[in-house]
Design a protein around this motif. Structure first.
Motif, PDB file in Angstrom:
ATOM      1  N   THR A   7     -23.182  22.694  24.452  1.00  0.00           N
ATOM      2  CA  THR A   7     -23.221  21.246  24.244  1.00  0.00           C
ATOM      3  C   THR A   7     -23.389  20.908  22.766  1.00  0.00           C
ATOM      4  OG1 THR A   7     -24.173  20.918  26.441  1.00  0.00           O
ATOM      5  CG2 THR A   7     -24.425  19.118  24.848  1.00  0.00           C
ATOM      6  N   LEU A  25     -20.263  21.851  20.649  1.00  0.00           N
ATOM      7  CA  LEU A  25     -19.134  20.966  20.943  1.00  0.00           C
ATOM      8  C   LEU A  25     -19.219  19.696  20.097  1.00  0.00           C
ATOM      9  CD1 LEU A  25     -16.681  20.013  22.613  1.00  0.00           C
ATOM     10  CD2 LEU A  25     -18.310  19.136  24.317  1.00  0.00           C
ATOM     11  N   TYR A  26     -20.366  19.027  20.165  1.00  0.00           N
ATOM     12  CA  TYR A  26     -20.505  17.771  19.424  1.00  0.00           C
ATOM     13  C   TYR A  26     -20.595  18.016  17.915  1.00  0.00           C
ATOM     14  CZ  TYR A  26     -21.101  15.373  23.860  1.00  0.00           C
ATOM     15  OH  TYR A  26     -20.894  14.862  25.116  1.00  0.00           O
ATOM     16  N   ALA A  27     -21.175  19.142  17.521  1.00  0.00           N
ATOM     17  CA  ALA A  27     -21.258  19.462  16.094  1.00  0.00           C
ATOM     18  C   ALA A  27     -19.867  19.690  15.507  1.00  0.00           C
ATOM     19  CB  ALA A  27     -22.130  20.693  15.879  1.00  0.00           C
ATOM     20  N   GLN A  28     -19.011  20.406  16.241  1.00  0.00           N
ATOM     21  CA  GLN A  28     -17.655  20.652  15.762  1.00  0.00           C
ATOM     22  C   GLN A  28     -16.851  19.355  15.719  1.00  0.00           C
ATOM     23  OE1 GLN A  28     -16.384  23.483  14.541  1.00  0.00           O
ATOM     24  NE2 GLN A  28     -14.422  22.479  14.137  1.00  0.00           N
ATOM     25  N   LEU A  29     -17.034  18.495  16.704  1.00  0.00           N
ATOM     26  CA  LEU A  29     -16.342  17.206  16.716  1.00  0.00           C
ATOM     27  C   LEU A  29     -16.774  16.355  15.516  1.00  0.00           C
ATOM     28  CD1 LEU A  29     -14.493  15.177  18.120  1.00  0.00           C
ATOM     29  CD2 LEU A  29     -16.466  14.432  19.484  1.00  0.00           C
ATOM     30  N   LEU A  30     -18.069  16.310  15.246  1.00  0.00           N
ATOM     31  CA  LEU A  30     -18.569  15.564  14.098  1.00  0.00           C
ATOM     32  C   LEU A  30     -18.045  16.151  12.791  1.00  0.00           C
ATOM     33  CD1 LEU A  30     -20.499  13.336  13.045  1.00  0.00           C
ATOM     34  CD2 LEU A  30     -22.326  15.050  13.060  1.00  0.00           C
ATOM     35  N   SER A  61     -22.933  17.362   8.812  1.00  0.00           N
ATOM     36  CA  SER A  61     -22.220  17.891   9.982  1.00  0.00           C
ATOM     37  C   SER A  61     -22.024  19.396   9.879  1.00  0.00           C
ATOM     38  CB  SER A  61     -20.865  17.189  10.119  1.00  0.00           C
ATOM     39  OG  SER A  61     -20.056  17.390   8.969  1.00  0.00           O
ATOM     40  N   ARG A  90     -23.632  22.139  12.495  1.00  0.00           N
ATOM     41  CA  ARG A  90     -22.717  23.088  13.133  1.00  0.00           C
ATOM     42  C   ARG A  90     -23.127  24.535  12.868  1.00  0.00           C
ATOM     43  NH1 ARG A  90     -18.179  24.974  10.167  1.00  0.00           N
ATOM     44  NH2 ARG A  90     -16.557  26.009  11.407  1.00  0.00           N
ATOM     45  N   LEU A 129     -11.943  22.776  18.864  1.00  0.00           N
ATOM     46  CA  LEU A 129     -12.663  22.277  20.036  1.00  0.00           C
ATOM     47  C   LEU A 129     -12.164  22.907  21.330  1.00  0.00           C
ATOM     48  CD1 LEU A 129     -12.813  18.504  19.047  1.00  0.00           C
ATOM     49  CD2 LEU A 129     -14.756  20.067  19.186  1.00  0.00           C
TER      50      LEU A 129
END
Length: 501
Positions: free
Chosen positions: A335, A338-343, A380, A384, A455
């Motif tokens: 989780t 996922l959000y760290a890579q998106l950011l 970010s 990550r 992602l």
């Protein structure tokens, strides 16, 4: 020795019984909190280990790494007059010593010098860094090959010291799993604070001493590594550990255990994700640097302001560490990543806006927009990176934790090397030179597309929480021989509650 079970009741060490918080509130509590946290870590672990982390991560990787980044860029640009695509390839070669980390790990784990496994390698790292830094600083008109070898020597000094201290970090993270995120937070705080000082001062020294003279300052932190090698406490091995046959058996056992462990899906899948996420995020840093300082095509930032840009990025890294430590460290790995890579991918779009100069169309000055862009990118990036390192420590089996952690970091370094190399090729293909930045935006756009593409690989990351063991039971059940395990200890076991280094 296994830690007491009650350590898992509260994952925040600041709230643990080992470090009762004083009854203060407001500003006083805020100021005292970091000192309470450091006191807790020192009480749970050995104080000389904490001092080693400050020196290697703070002064070494933090200050030296950041200072090296800025000063070496100016050295290639102003002294050697090299094209940005070529410098990008040279920068990739700095990662060669980091790719060799398993080799350094095997040496530190299995080849003692006068009964010591850690001290001699701190001394070696220090001597190598001092000689390399002074050589490039005092020798005028160095050939490009010699200058490159000296800079690689500085990088090798950092890598050897990093492997040595990482072996201690990995073992403590295994013995006291609840402290694994805190140890990485400590490393992150030290490196980010050191980077803040290094970046802030780099422009000043380049302006007053010149790029070549400034490189001489890189000899100072390695000199302190030599001192650390003589003062840090380490358990001295008995004479039975010095036999050539025993050493070769240890090497053979270590290599065999590494090969067996890396073959488990629980290990190779997250390792593959970390490698691909780093390799696919191609670096266009040198193109940005040359563009930053160009008086015609770019914003023409001064030497001091370039250093301040990176210093602001170091502040962003500190903020990223704080966010991770306070709010994110207990989230499941998948989780969080996922959000760290998106950011991270979204923040990369700010680079594209800046290169296209759309910020001026929006009425935002260059000096203000670059602060926003650098801060967002660093925050970010750190969010990550932190869970990746914690995940790596949880994949290391006891007995070979130093060498295996070095192997995982080697895989990451290969990913960074490919990122730099591919970035250099991309800059060359798009004809980004010292004076032509027409297609720089295309290189940045391609980099951002690859970040979003990463992602799709998130399924390789386990869903486990940080305190959970990730290795299969058959690996956790294995141990090196009692002699080998004893030889990897740096400090005595503290009865009932102290972790073993």
């Amino acid at each position: 020795m296994s830690p007491p079970d009650d350590r898992n009741e509260d994952s925040d060490p600041l709230k643990s019984p080992a470090s009762p918080a004083p009854r203060t509130t407001g500003l006083v509590s805020f100021v005292l909190e970091p000192f309470q946290w450091l006191t807790m870590l020192s009480s749970q672990l050995n104080p000389t280990f904490i001092a080693g982390v400050f020196l290697v991560y703070g002064l070494g990787q933090g200050f030296s790494g950041s200072f090296f980044k800025v000063v070496s860029d100016y050295y290639w640009k102003d002294v050697q007059k090299v094209q940005p695509s070529v410098v990008q390839l040279y920068a990739g070669l700095y990662f060669i010593p980091w790719v060799m980390k398993p080799v350094w790990g095997i040496f530190t784990d299995t080849f003692p010098v006068r009964g010591y496994r850690r001290r001699p390698y701190f001394v070696l790292a220090g001597v190598l860094g001092v000689v390399s830094g002074l050589t490039i600083a005092v020798q005028a008109n160095l050939p490009v090959v010699v200058a490159l070898l000296c800079l690689i020597g500085v990088s090798a000094s950092m890598a050897i010291a990093d492997v040595t201290i990482d072996a201690c970090i990995a073992r403590n993270s295994i013995e006291v799993r609840s402290l694994a995120p805190d140890l990485q937070s400590l490393c992150g705080f030290c490196s980010s604070t050191g980077a803040l000082i290094g970046f802030s001062s780099s422009g000043f020294f380049v302006h007053h001493l010149g790029p070549q003279g400034s490189l001489g300052l890189l000899a100072m932190p390695p000199a302190l590594l030599v001192v650390l090698g003589f003062v840090i406490y380490e358990h001295k091995l008995s004479g039975s550990h010095h036999g050539k046959k025993q050493v070769m058996e240890n090497v053979s056992t270590t290599i065999r255990s590494m090969c067996q462990t890396i073959m488990y899906p629980q290990v190779w899948k997250p390792s593959l994700y970390m490698f691909l996420s780093l390799a696919l995020s191609i670096s266009t840093h040198e193109g940005h640097f040359y563009w930053y300082t160009d008086p015609k095509a770019g914003p023409a930032f001064s030497q001091e302001f370039v250093g301040m840009i990176y210093a602001i990025g170091a502040v962003g890294s500190i903020i990223g560490v704080l966010i991770y430590h306070k709010t994110l460290k207990d989230l499941p790995f998948r989780t969080l990543l996922l959000y760290a890579q998106l950011l991270y991918a979204i923040s990369g779009m700010l680079d594209l806006l800046f290169v296209l100069r759309w910020n001026l169309n929006l009425g935002i000055p260059d000096y203000f927009f670059v602060v926003i862009e650098e801060t967002a990118t660093r925050i970010s990036s750190k969010i990550r990176w932190m869970p990746m390192i914690v995940l790596s420590t949880q994949l290391c089996p006891l007995g070979i934790e130093g060498t295996f952690f070095a192997l995982l970091m080697c895989i990451d370094s290969i990913g960074m090397l490919l990122s730099r190399t591919i970035g250099g090729v991309v800059l060359h293909l798009f004809h980004v030179t010292r004076s032509d930045f027409t297609n720089l935006w295309l290189a940045v756009f391609l980099r951002n597309i690859l970040r979003f593409a990463t992602l799709s690989l998130i399924f390789l990351v386990p869903k486990a929480d940080h305190p959970e063991g990730l290795l299969p039971s058959e690996v956790l059940g294995k141990r090196m021989s009692e002699d080998v395990e004893e030889s990897l200890q740096l400090v005595p076991t503290r009865i009932n509650e102290k972790a073993v280094l």
